[in-house]
Write a protein that holds these residues in place. Structure first.
Motif, PDB file in Angstrom:
ATOM      1  N   LEU A 158       0.831  -1.200   0.000  1.00  0.00           N
ATOM      2  CA  LEU A 158       0.000   0.000   0.000  1.00  0.00           C
ATOM      3  C   LEU A 158       0.869   1.254   0.000  1.00  0.00           C
ATOM      4  N   ARG A 159       1.953   1.198   0.770  1.00  0.00           N
ATOM      5  CA  ARG A 159       2.782   2.403   0.893  1.00  0.00           C
ATOM      6  C   ARG A 159       3.299   2.833  -0.462  1.00  0.00           C
ATOM      7  N   TYR A 160       3.569   1.835  -1.329  1.00  0.00           N
ATOM      8  CA  TYR A 160       4.093   2.213  -2.650  1.00  0.00           C
ATOM      9  C   TYR A 160       2.969   2.372  -3.645  1.00  0.00           C
ATOM     10  N   SER A 161       1.690   2.294  -3.165  1.00  0.00           N
ATOM     11  CA  SER A 161       0.554   2.530  -4.079  1.00  0.00           C
ATOM     12  C   SER A 161      -0.120   3.841  -3.659  1.00  0.00           C
ATOM     13  N   PRO A 162      -0.922   4.422  -4.528  1.00  0.00           N
ATOM     14  CA  PRO A 162      -1.643   5.646  -4.146  1.00  0.00           C
ATOM     15  C   PRO A 162      -2.715   5.375  -3.081  1.00  0.00           C
ATOM     16  N   LEU A 163      -3.005   4.102  -2.852  1.00  0.00           N
ATOM     17  CA  LEU A 163      -4.081   3.787  -1.894  1.00  0.00           C
ATOM     18  C   LEU A 163      -3.654   4.157  -0.475  1.00  0.00           C
TER      19      LEU A 163
END
Lengths: 301, 561, 802
Positions: B170-175
């Motif tokens: 998640l940290r590396y996703s926009p979410l």
């Protein structure tokens, strides 16, 4: 006799919410948690609880408004309280968070709350302003009455036009086909109609003709129907026809004024309702955010 | 061209009947004029309103002859080509174009739209005049918003607690990840694991346990042993009580004096007397006199400083004789190398870090004036300091040598010691040697006596003669307590802006070294007051006292239980 | 030689039919004469599928033919079966034109169709509806010629000729024109007879061409056609020659001939001109004409079951068998708490003896009267009604005494056996003016408003007596505190009753002040001419007096008094009054005080004419007869219709209130909703007496409504309509969250509604008398736009609106 939602019960709820604000401010100033004021201090928790309860209560208004047999106060009282306490909520929530903001769920909740409250302010404004305008605009006729009159005028206009000439009949027919009142959200909100220009044009044109300067009619525009008639006037109409034609024009101008009034009526109604389409969904969203805020805070306690 | 025109006649609600007739001509005209093929006595139709021409193979062309146009299949058009089955509505009449049938080239069905149906059509064509009739709604946006926020704001981050890897993704996703829950910036010391909430928040819905802290802070001392002091507050006190993170980079030590005062205001009752500590709640208003550590010795000469409440005129006994006044004489002192003016700093040097002062050393500070010579004929020789045995040995050794080699020009010495040996003269006879050494012994004893009791040691030390049969003088031990206030943290460095005398006022006048020159609480209170001080230095407990002071118990041990 | 029967029954309504059936059952020689080709025309003309009720439920049915609540069709069917089964001798198409009693006691009955019949006894069961007028031309009975219209929706795409210019004709024509081609035939050249609304509607329709109209025309004949698209045609005589109309249907609405004329023609006398009055008949239903019996509605018994019972009983009486009326057990039940009185008849006699005002009425009326009334034996000191209650029943004291605590009178007034009380509220339709408590061993008869009014209308003597007492007491309650009995009596002797139509002047500004008026029924507005404009100063409700100013101070009227609605006042002669006050300084002082107060109030109103306008506007909306009216401030109303929704929700899905409709003046909007009139028009003619007034003044409809629709027709404000109870609604949250089911105010979808029509009953505003919080419309208004106020508050209201 009548009292508005602001003056209800001598603005009782105004005073209550003012008191609430003052108390919370005093507490906030007096309280020093040793570190930066935040939601985690006992005051923070207290204000937070108060705010959360307020939000839930404010949302209950939607149900109270529709539960007609309950005796817990009057809907007026509830709305009055809804407005004033809702306003007080701004301060309480800000003190709760101790003016700490960030890109997180908690600030999102705050922002949502502010959006809801301000949309509510707009609502209050419309509630205070538009009813009078609406009444004035209706001139003590109901909307249906106006619509009926329009239909009637259409009929009469048709028969009148028929007596004049086929092409006039044709254009009247089209103008009827083209008359559309109401429509999508935007159409309802911007009640625009070019009738006035059109009519003034027509008047001008008629005078022209009477002063025997049969100039060419203005470019085809909003009031096409009219202009065609003026064309006709300028052209071959004999007196009897032009007489009828004037009557027709009067009729149609009457219709146009009616139409614009109906449009305005729809607009006022729409404005008085539209904000709810923001206020309500946002507040439900706020509820979700609030739940998230509370749970997340205690999830990572 | 042969047209079939079929009229539908409605008898009553139910029964229908048809009436066919034939029209010749290639176009079928529609209108209110009597010459029209399909004659509509209806004001809503123009005299000649429209025309239909059959294009064969079941296609028809419909043309409107007036500006108003004509409504085909519900849409206003001016001219269009349609297949069979198309419906033309004109006022109260409906024309339905039919497939070619029998020996006709075209067919159209004429039926009347009765008033109720017309009304229905009109109302169907009516545009909405009310927002509730339009597409916008309150319900579905509400649900949408509700689930979006709940899903992304709460559920998604929450699942990362169950699904370990998820948070990283998640940290590396926009979410939004659990970072979306972070209420504020994390302390700088914790930054390097800030991204992993579970490092501290190990169990959902439980406050951060001390275990989480002690994984790193294992050697940090506990405050007091709850086992000894049955104070619930002490047991409850979590690290988090004083150390709240998420309040920005700047440290996370709560200096709130209530944190201490809450217990220490009435500690005796809380502990039912288990604690001897005096009750204290505010430095300014409710703080007892300091307890000062005075030097002292146990029966077996062990150094055991004893703590007692400070009071003016309190005497201390460090075993040293020293006169501050004499040394700080404003007219200066005569020294081997001329007149000298002394100040505190000459002897009291701050130790590294500047919190306390270095111990006073004889060599560096006193010896310059206080020489330890013992023989005028050999003025450079001195005895060593702070070792009585060594002193005796030096003297014996010195005089024996002198006696045996002779040439010691002292009238009182035997001739054998005075006369100088020539080169080649025979060595001393046994008897001569005995005489010389006997002198040497007496001389050494004399010299020692003078050193200890006369000119040197006794000036600063208390001296007692050797025990019977012994020849080593005894000097009482000298010792200052070093840390005068053991429970507090005082730093000279923090007070450099003051002069020494601001606090150690007595020094200049003190003639006896047992005057206690350490100031008491009043002295501090001249500048410092409690947390709510006005116009003074607001000092909470943490300013002088530490919390993690338990002598033996460390946090990790404590948090074991 | 005409054929002769023992019993001739005229009219095959419930009464007549049941009589005939009974006769047939007893094998008496009888004939049943019916004008129509079918039985009991009145019920036959009910709307198709109408649900007929069988009130009063308590009354047992005694009749050879069955009857119970059900659909019109089933009931008529059952009756037809019964008639054939019992071989009732029915003569259809026999419309009786005259009934004459020969000296030998035999009746000669002439029918329109020339037939003539002789009978020893005649039973009139012709009801009140009378006979529909027919076209009176050839073909008037053709199948496609009809004289009433059940359901305009039933016809579409037809050419229909409507004959007549009355309201019925116009309403039918307009309704039919929605989906038919309608031609209306009017004998005259305008629709003068019709109500304003209807006239406007028809003229507009003709203007628009949706209805074709033949003025000054009369049908000449109607013919059936075998060929062509239309089944028939009508030949018309128009102003310019004949015309022919091809048509599918003829609907003739030519009104009906009221039966009274015919009945009087038979020699029966009515007590007075009041159209509501009924002929006096004996306990055996025998009229003043010997051998001529009257049953059913004509005799004053509008309910089906009553009529049927009477039909049965009347045959028994004629044949000389004594039978206890069906209502006897009911009456007995009423007398149970009355000890020491023998049979029902004795009890009735006793009561009539004790109560003079009841002495004038016939035994049958007495029975009827007692059937509706209750015998009350309150304990000493028990309160019978409180001051300001809104009850309006009438009490007659049979034994003992009651105490009346009159305002400003230390000692209570004592009324004894034979007196009556409660007439004030009965007449003025206003709150009780005093509290009444029972005295020692008191027995009295409590009679509901309706049957008391019925009595007053049908028995002149009763009316006179009550009016007399009313006047005296009215005067007492005003001036008793100062004046003594003699003086009062003198005043009363100079008092007269006066009636004023709405808008009529009681007196005009500047007139000679020669009298004082006590408002008895209705209300007045006091106005003054200011700048050539009539400015309403205030509103005077019943029970107050006007005109004393002129008598006190200046001698000419300082303002005009106008009847806001139909009003009745007691006019007190000025001279007598002046004497009175000259003799009694105390009274003078009091009046002067009130005089000052009024002048002050008037000046206050004058200061702000706008307020006056509002009052006159409200009066124009008929608020003058209201006791509680819903007003909406349109400057606050956000048109959310929450009031209507609230009304619907609290009243089973149907709103009794139409916010949008109704006039607006200076932002004050009077929506279409019940005003709970002092004399509710709706109460006028309710067969089962289902319309009641609650102690707090709410006019409401009880469950025993039979859905006849009289109230709907009678209400001038159109606030009553017929509705059937909708099914249960799902919970609010279902709709709120999921949009399931009907939203607030929307009636829930009822699948059964179309299949079997449930009983339609009248619904109207009951001011939420059963709701804890009071009127839901007001409580539900989120902006405080809606309020309910009573006329007394109008002046205050008007001032609050400046």
């Amino acid at each position: 006799m009548h009292d508005s939602l602001l003056t209800h019960a001598k603005s009782r709820y105004l005073w209550i919410s003012l008191a609430l604000c003052v108390v919370s401010i005093i507490l906030y100033v007096w309280h020093d948690p040793g570190i930066a004021p935040n939601g985690g201090s006992w005051l923070g928790y207290t204000l937070g609880t108060v705010a959360a309860l307020l939000i839930v209560w404010l949302m209950l208004f939607g149900i109270r408004k529709r539960s007609y047999s309950t005796t817990i106060g009057t809907t007026l009282g509830w709305l009055s309280a809804h407005v004033y306490l809702g306003t007080a909520l701004i301060l309480i929530a800000l003190l709760h968070c101790g003016f700490q903001f960030g890109w997180n769920l908690h600030t999102l909740t705050l922002v949502l709350m502010l959006l809801v409250i301000f949309s509510g302010f707009f609502g209050v404004y419309t509630y205070l302003r538009y009813p009078t305008l609406m009444t004035r605009n209706r001139e003590s006729a109901t909307r249906d009455a106006m619509l009926e009159e329009i239909e009637e005028i259409d009929q009469n206009a048709l028969s009148l036009a028929d007596g004049i000439a086929p092409e006039i009949h044709g254009v009247v027919l089209r103008s009827i086909e083209n008359t559309r009142l109401g429509g999508g959200v935007w159409t309802q909100l911007r009640a625009r109609d070019g009738s006035d220009i059109a009519i003034s044009r027509v008047r001008a044109a008629i005078e022209k003709r009477e002063t025997q300067i049969g100039g060419p009619p203005p470019a085809m525009q909003a009031g096409q129907t009219m202009l065609v008639m003026v064309d006709f006037l300028a052209g071959q109409a004999d007196d009897k026809q032009s007489e009828a034609l004037r009557k027709l024009i009067d009729m149609l101008s009457r219709k146009r004024s009616l139409a614009s009034r109906v449009a305005r009526d729809i607009q006022y109604q729409a404005i008085m309702e539209i904000w709810l389409y923001i206020h309500v969904p946002l507040s439900v969203t706020l509820l979700a955010a609030l739940v998230g805020h509370i749970i997340s805070v205690f999830f990572y306690w | 061209m042969r047209w079939l025109i079929r009229r539908v006649l409605k008898k009553s609600t139910s029964s229908l009947s048809y009436e066919d007739d034939i029209h010749f001509g290639d176009v079928l005209t529609i209108g209110r004029a009597s010459d029209q093929a399909i004659f509509l006595p209806d004001l809503r139709a123009a005299l000649n309103h429209a025309s239909i021409s059959a294009l064969g193979n079941g296609k028809y062309r419909i043309e409107s002859l007036i500006v108003a146009g004509i409504r085909v299949n519900g849409e206003i058009t001016y001219s269009t080509t349609v297949g069979a089955g198309a419906v033309i509505e004109l006022g109260s009449t409906r024309l339905t174009l039919l497939d070619i049938r029998g020996d006709f080239d075209a067919a159209v069905e004429v039926s009347t739209i009765d008033k109720s149906e017309q009304a229905a059509i009109v109302s169907r064509r009516k545009k909405p005049t009310n927002l509730s009739q339009t597409w916008i709604s309150k319900r579905w946006p509400s649900w949408l918003g509700f689930f979006l926020v709940l899903g992304f704001g709460l559920l998604l981050p929450a699942t990362t607690h169950i699904v370990p890897g998820l948070n990283k993704i998640l940290r590396y996703s926009p979410l939004p990840s659990t970072a979306f829950w972070n209420p504020g910036e994390i302390d700088s010391a914790h930054q390097f694991f800030a991204k992993d909430c579970t490092r501290c928040h190990q169990h959902p819905f439980l406050m951060v346990r001390d275990k989480a802290c002690t994984t790193c802070h294992k050697n940090t001392k506990a405050h007091a042993d709850p086992a000894k002091f049955n104070i619930p507050a002490l047991g409850d006190a979590r690290c988090g009580t004083c150390h709240q993170d998420h309040n920005g980079k700047r440290g996370m030590v709560s200096t709130d004096q209530r944190l201490c005062a809450d217990c220490h205001a009435d500690l005796k009752e809380r502990t039912q007397g288990a604690s001897a500590i005096v009750d204290v709640s505010d430095f300014g208003s409710a703080h007892p006199q300091f307890h000062v550590n005075l030097p002292g010795w146990s029966a077996d000469d062990q150094f055991t400083p004893k703590s007692m409440p400070w009071s003016s005129g309190l005497k201390e006994n460090s075993g040293l004789k020293f006169n501050h006044e004499k040394h700080l004489d404003s007219k200066g002192l005569n020294t081997p190398d001329g007149r000298k003016f002394l100040s505190c700093a000459n002897c009291h040097e701050p130790e590294a870090g500047g919190a306390a002062m270095k111990p006073i050393a004889f060599e560096g500070m006193c010896h310059e004036c206080h020489k330890l010579g013992f023989d005028t004929l050999a003025p450079d020789r001195e005895v060593p300091h702070a070792n009585a045995a060594a002193v005796t040995y030096t003297l014996n050794e010195f005089y024996s040598q002198r006696g045996l080699e002779g040439g010691y020009s002292d009238a009182r010495a035997p001739t054998i010691v005075q006369q100088r040996r020539r080169p080649g003269s025979p060595p001393l006879s046994r008897q001569e040697q005995v005489e010389a050494l006997a002198w040497a012994r007496d001389r050494a004893q004399e010299a020692a006596k003078t050193l200890f009791t006369g000119k040197a040691c006794v000036t600063c030390h208390s001296v007692s003669p050797p025990a019977a049969g012994k020849d080593i003088w005894r000097v009482a031990p000298v010792r200052v307590s070093g840390i005068w206030y053991a429970k507090a943290r005082f730093s000279h460095a923090k007070h450099q802006t003051n002069d020494c005398v601001d606090c150690h006022a007595g020094a200049a006048k003190s003639e006896a070294s047992n005057d206690l020159l350490i100031p008491g609480i009043e002295n501090c209170k001249e500048c410092h007051a409690g947390a709510y001080a006005k116009g003074m230095v607001a000092s909470t407990c943490i300013a002088c006292h530490g919390y993690h002071v338990s002598p033996e118990l460390t946090l990790d041990k404590r948090s074991q239980k | 030689m005409a054929e002769r029967f023992k019993i001739a029954i005229v009219g095959s309504g419930p009464g007549g039919l049941s009589a005939a059936a009974r006769a047939a059952e007893r094998n008496e020689s009888h004939v049943l004469l019916e004008a129509e080709p079918h039985l009991s025309n009145t019920i036959f003309q009910y709307q198709k599928g109408k649900f007929v009720m069988d009130e009063p439920g308590i009354l047992p049915l005694r009749s050879p033919i069955p009857f119970e609540a059900g659909l019109r069709e089933t009931i008529l069917g059952a009756w037809d079966d019964a008639t054939t089964r019992l071989k009732v001798n029915v003569r259809h198409q026999h419309e009786v034109s005259a009934i004459k009693r020969r000296d030998d006691g035999i009746f000669e009955i002439k029918c329109k169709n020339g037939q003539s019949i002789e009978a020893e006894a005649v039973v009139l069961g012709i009801g009140l509806q009378g006979n529909l007028r027919k076209l009176g031309v050839a073909g008037e009975d053709l199948p496609f010629v009809q004289y009433q219209l059940d359901d305009p929706e039933a016809y579409e795409g037809e050419t229909i000729v409507v004959v007549g210019a009355g309201d019925a004709a116009i309403e039918n024509a307009v309704a039919l024109a929605k989906q038919n081609n309608v031609v209306i035939v009017n004998r005259k050249d305008e629709f003068g007879r019709a109500k304003k609304g209807n006239e406007a509607a028809i003229l507009k329709a003709i203007e628009d061409g949706t209805i074709e109209c033949y003025y000054n025309s009369a049908p000449e004949k109607v013919e059936a056609l075998s060929a062509g698209r239309k089944p028939g045609r009508m030949i018309l005589n128009t102003a310019n020659g004949r015309a022919q109309i091809l048509l599918d249907r003829v609907i003739a609405r030519l009104g009906a001939t009221a039966p009274r004329g015919f009945v009087e023609g038979c020699g029966v006398v009515f007590p007075n001109k009041d159209p509501a009055s009924v002929p006096a008949i004996s306990a055996q239903y025998e009229s003043n004409v010997k051998g001529l019996y009257i049953v059913g509605a004509l005799g004053g018994y509008p309910l089906i079951k009553q009529a049927m019972n009477q039909g049965y009983e009347v045959v028994e009486y004629i044949t000389g068998t004594a039978v206890e009326p069906a209502d006897a057990p009911l009456l007995k039940a009423k007398f149970t708490n009355l000890k020491g009185i023998g049979s029902v008849d004795q009890a009735l006699a006793q009561i009539q003896k004790n109560v003079p005002v009841l002495s004038h009425i016939t035994p049958l009326q007495m029975r009827e009267f007692m059937l509706d009334s209750d015998i009350r034996t309150p304990a000493e000191g028990e309160v019978i009604f409180e001051r300001n209650d809104y009850t309006n029943s009438f009490y007659s004291i049979v034994e003992g005494e009651v105490r009346i605590a009159v305002e400003g009178r230390p000692a209570p007034v004592i009324l004894r056996r034979g007196d009556f009380f409660g007439e004030m509220s009965l007449i003025s339709g206003r709150r009780r003016s005093a509290t009444v408590t029972a005295g020692a061993n008191c027995i009295m008869v409590e009679t509901p408003r309706r049957s008391m009014n019925k009595l007053i209308n049908s028995v002149e003597a009763v009316k006179a007596e009550i009016d007399r007492v009313f006047i005296i007491r009215a005067i007492q309650s005003r001036f008793a505190s100062e004046a003594n009995a003699a003086q009062l009596a003198e005043m009363a002797s100079h008092a007269t009753l006066q009636r004023f139509k709405a808008g009529e002047y009681v007196f005009k500004e500047g007139d000679e002040g020669d009298s004082l008026h006590l408002v008895r029924i209705g209300s007045l507005t006091i106005s003054r001419l200011i700048g050539g404009k009539d400015i309403v100063l205030t509103y005077v409700a019943a029970g107050n007096y006007v005109g004393e100013m002129a008598l006190m101070g200046e001698s000419s009227r300082s303002a005009s008094a106008r009847a806001a609605i139909a009003t009745e006042t007691i006019r007190l002669d000025g001279k007598a009054f002046k004497q009175l006050i000259s003799r009694i300084p105390a009274l003078k002082l009091r009046l002067q005080k009130e005089f000052k107060e009024r002048t002050a109030a008037n000046l206050a109103m004058q200061a702000m004419p706008g307020g006056g306008d509002i009052i006159s506007f409200l009066m124009a909306q008929g608020a003058g007869e209201a006791t509680d009216i819903l007003l909406i401030d349109e400057s606050l109303c956000v048109r959310c219709d929450n009031c209507e929704k609230a009304c619907a929700e609290t009243h089973g899905g149907t709103s009794r209130l139409d916010r949008e409709a109704g006039p607006t003046f200076a932002n004050v909007h009077v929506p279409t909703s019940c005003r709970h009139c002092e004399h509710p028009h709706c109460m006028k003619d309710c067969p089962p007496d289902a319309l009641r007034r609650a102690p707090n003044g709410e006019v409401f409809i009880t469950d025993n409504c039979i859905g006849c629709g009289n109230c709907e027709r009678n209400c001038p404000y159109g606030v009553i309509h017929m509705a059937s109870k909708p099914p249960k609604k799902p919970g609010l949250l279902q709709w709120l969250l999921l949009g399931r089911g009907p939203g607030p105010g929307e009636a829930p979808y009822d699948p059964k509604a179309t299949k079997d029509p449930k009983a339609k009953k009248a619904v109207k505003c009951d001011m939420c008398k059963d709701q804890a919080g009071g009127a839901a419309c007001v409580r539900a208004c989120p902006t405080g736009a809606a309020i309910r106020i009573s006329p007394e508050e109008f002046p205050t209201y008007a001032q609050s609106r400046r």
